[in-house]
Design a protein around this motif. Structure first.
Motif, short mmCIF file in Angstrom:
data_model
loop_
_atom_site.label_atom_id
_atom_site.label_comp_id
_atom_site.label_asym_id
_atom_site.label_seq_id
_atom_site.Cartn_x
_atom_site.Cartn_y
_atom_site.Cartn_z
N SER A 14 0.82 -1.20 0.00
CA SER A 14 0.00 0.00 0.00
C SER A 14 0.86 1.25 0.00
O SER A 14 0.58 2.22 -0.72
CB SER A 14 -0.93 -0.01 1.22
OG SER A 14 -1.69 1.18 1.28
N SER A 144 -8.57 11.00 2.35
CA SER A 144 -8.57 9.69 1.73
C SER A 144 -10.00 9.17 1.62
O SER A 144 -10.86 9.49 2.44
CB SER A 144 -7.72 8.71 2.55
OG SER A 144 -6.38 9.14 2.61
N TYR A 145 -10.23 8.36 0.59
CA TYR A 145 -11.56 7.82 0.35
C TYR A 145 -11.49 6.30 0.20
O TYR A 145 -10.55 5.76 -0.37
CB TYR A 145 -12.16 8.41 -0.94
CG TYR A 145 -12.34 9.91 -0.87
CD1 TYR A 145 -13.43 10.47 -0.22
CD2 TYR A 145 -11.41 10.76 -1.47
CE1 TYR A 145 -13.60 11.85 -0.17
CE2 TYR A 145 -11.57 12.14 -1.42
CZ TYR A 145 -12.67 12.68 -0.76
OH TYR A 145 -12.83 14.04 -0.70
N SER A 146 -12.48 5.64 0.71
CA SER A 146 -12.61 4.19 0.56
C SER A 146 -13.51 3.88 -0.63
O SER A 146 -14.59 4.47 -0.75
CB SER A 146 -13.19 3.57 1.83
OG SER A 146 -12.31 3.74 2.92
N SER A 151 -13.45 -1.87 -0.82
CA SER A 151 -13.04 -1.73 0.57
C SER A 151 -13.56 -2.86 1.46
O SER A 151 -13.01 -3.11 2.54
CB SER A 151 -13.51 -0.38 1.13
OG SER A 151 -14.93 -0.29 1.08
N ARG A 152 -14.60 -3.56 1.02
CA ARG A 152 -15.17 -4.65 1.82
C ARG A 152 -14.44 -5.98 1.61
O ARG A 152 -14.63 -6.92 2.38
CB ARG A 152 -16.64 -4.82 1.46
CG ARG A 152 -17.49 -3.58 1.77
CD ARG A 152 -18.92 -3.80 1.34
NE ARG A 152 -19.72 -2.60 1.57
CZ ARG A 152 -21.01 -2.51 1.26
NH1 ARG A 152 -21.64 -3.54 0.69
NH2 ARG A 152 -21.67 -1.39 1.50
N GLY A 157 -9.17 -4.69 -0.28
CA GLY A 157 -9.61 -3.45 0.34
C GLY A 157 -8.45 -2.67 0.93
O GLY A 157 -8.37 -1.45 0.79
N LYS A 158 -7.53 -3.39 1.60
CA LYS A 158 -6.38 -2.71 2.19
C LYS A 158 -5.38 -2.24 1.13
O LYS A 158 -4.66 -1.28 1.34
CB LYS A 158 -5.67 -3.65 3.17
CG LYS A 158 -6.47 -3.92 4.44
CD LYS A 158 -5.65 -4.77 5.40
CE LYS A 158 -6.42 -4.99 6.71
NZ LYS A 158 -5.63 -5.81 7.66
N SER A 161 -7.77 0.47 -1.67
CA SER A 161 -8.71 1.46 -1.16
C SER A 161 -8.05 2.27 -0.05
O SER A 161 -7.06 1.84 0.55
CB SER A 161 -9.97 0.77 -0.63
OG SER A 161 -10.92 1.71 -0.22
N GLY A 162 -8.60 3.46 0.19
CA GLY A 162 -8.09 4.29 1.27
C GLY A 162 -7.04 5.31 0.86
O GLY A 162 -6.21 5.72 1.67
#
Length: 320
Positions: A14, A144-146, A151-152, A157-158, A161-162
């Motif tokens: 990430s 930051s946006y998911s 994201s689920r 998701g990790k 996303s974010g």
């Protein structure tokens, strides 16, 4: 095996995506110019200007607008937008000097890079009475946006996303440029102008317009990458904040053979190398200055491989 996965964690990957963002934007900007036959080595300076303009504009929108104090997040978005407009203007100025007065691109790029390095420090001293680093408590980082569905998903998701809007915009921009280069008339014009300007001109293609557009768009992308550094990743400006990322972007474009997809993954590779270097500083006793040269050492290796492959290709063509 456990040691490997303990080192290359989701957090490391990430972080790699985040750190790769300015390099990818620089690589896409360089690929666009190279495809149009205009070598833009001023991306480093344009990124530095983007960092400075974004944070200064954010500060001014936040505290000195005509309508009063502006919402901090809105001020940051407007600061990024102003940086992109400034980058487009720099690209136009670059193109104007080159096409109107035939200024050598390499000399012009060196001048812009040197001017950016010294002028930003001078303006920081004049405006804020600081010489090394400047920040202000009123400036906030881009939020930051998911992503709603991704994201689920536990692992994805990790990883995907974010992030803030510039990271997502970089991914979308790479896809758009892939389509632009391969599926549109503009992409064919870029290729024609880059390979043989005279032949392109003979069939009615405006070489000047194509090169102008390439330099304007690349300047905007480079400044977007710079804005990510000052208000997207941090909330400060420091001297020479671009720190060689523009040069890494040029190397990534060459490694990706000036294709948007290849440039994207080459820039991502440099982001991984940067994240690994930071990680090694925390888990090993290797001197930090040795680890910090890792991305630049990899740049030399990659440029050597690209040069060697081009030489082999040239030899094969001469045999045929």
């Amino acid at each position: 095996m456990n040691t490997f996965f303990d080192f290359f964690t989701i957090n490391l990957l990430s972080s790699s995506l985040r750190l790769a963002t300015p390099v990818i934007l620089a690589a896409l900007a360089a690929a666009l110019c190279n495809r149009a036959g205009v070598l833009n080595l001023a991306i480093e300076g344009e990124m530095l200007w983007g960092s400075f303009i974004a944070i200064v504009a954010t500060y001014l929108f936040r505290n000195h607008t005509v309508l009063g104090v502006m919402h901090p997040v809105l001020a940051t978005y407007l600061g990024v937008f102003v940086a992109m407009i400034f980058g487009a203007m720099m690209g136009w100025f670059f193109a104007w000097l080159h096409t109107r007065f035939r200024v050598d691109l390499v000399i012009l790029s060196i001048a812009i890079n040197m001017l950016a390095s010294e002028t930003t420090v001078y303006l920081m001293r004049v405006l804020f009475h600081q010489s090394g680093t400047w920040s202000d408590p009123s400036i906030v980082q881009l939020p930051s946006y998911s992503l709603p569905l991704i994201s689920r998903i536990p692992m994805l998701g990790k990883l995907f996303s974010g992030y803030n809007i510039i990271v997502y915009a970089t991914w979308v921009l790479a896809i758009i440029m892939v389509i632009l280069f391969s599926k549109t008339k503009y992409g064919r014009y870029l290729k024609a102008v880059g390979e043989n300007p005279e032949a392109a001109r003979s069939v009615g293609i405006s070489v000047k317009k194509v090169q102008y557009s390439a330099l304007i768009l690349s300047g905007s992308m480079a400044c977007l990458g710079g804005a990510f550094l000052s208000v997207g990743h941090l909330t400060l400006f420091t001297r020479d904040m671009s720190s060689g990322r523009g040069w890494l972007g040029n190397a990534a474009a060459l490694f990706g053979f000036n294709n948007p997809g290849g440039s994207f993954f080459a820039g991502l590779f440099f982001g991984i190398a940067d994240a690994v270097a930071l990680r090694l500083q925390n888990v090993t006793k290797i001197p930090p200055y040795v680890i910090q040269i890792l991305p630049y050492f990899l740049t030399l290796v990659i440029l050597g491989l690209v040069s060697y492959k081009a030489k082999l290709q040239k030899s094969r063509n001469s045999l045929h």
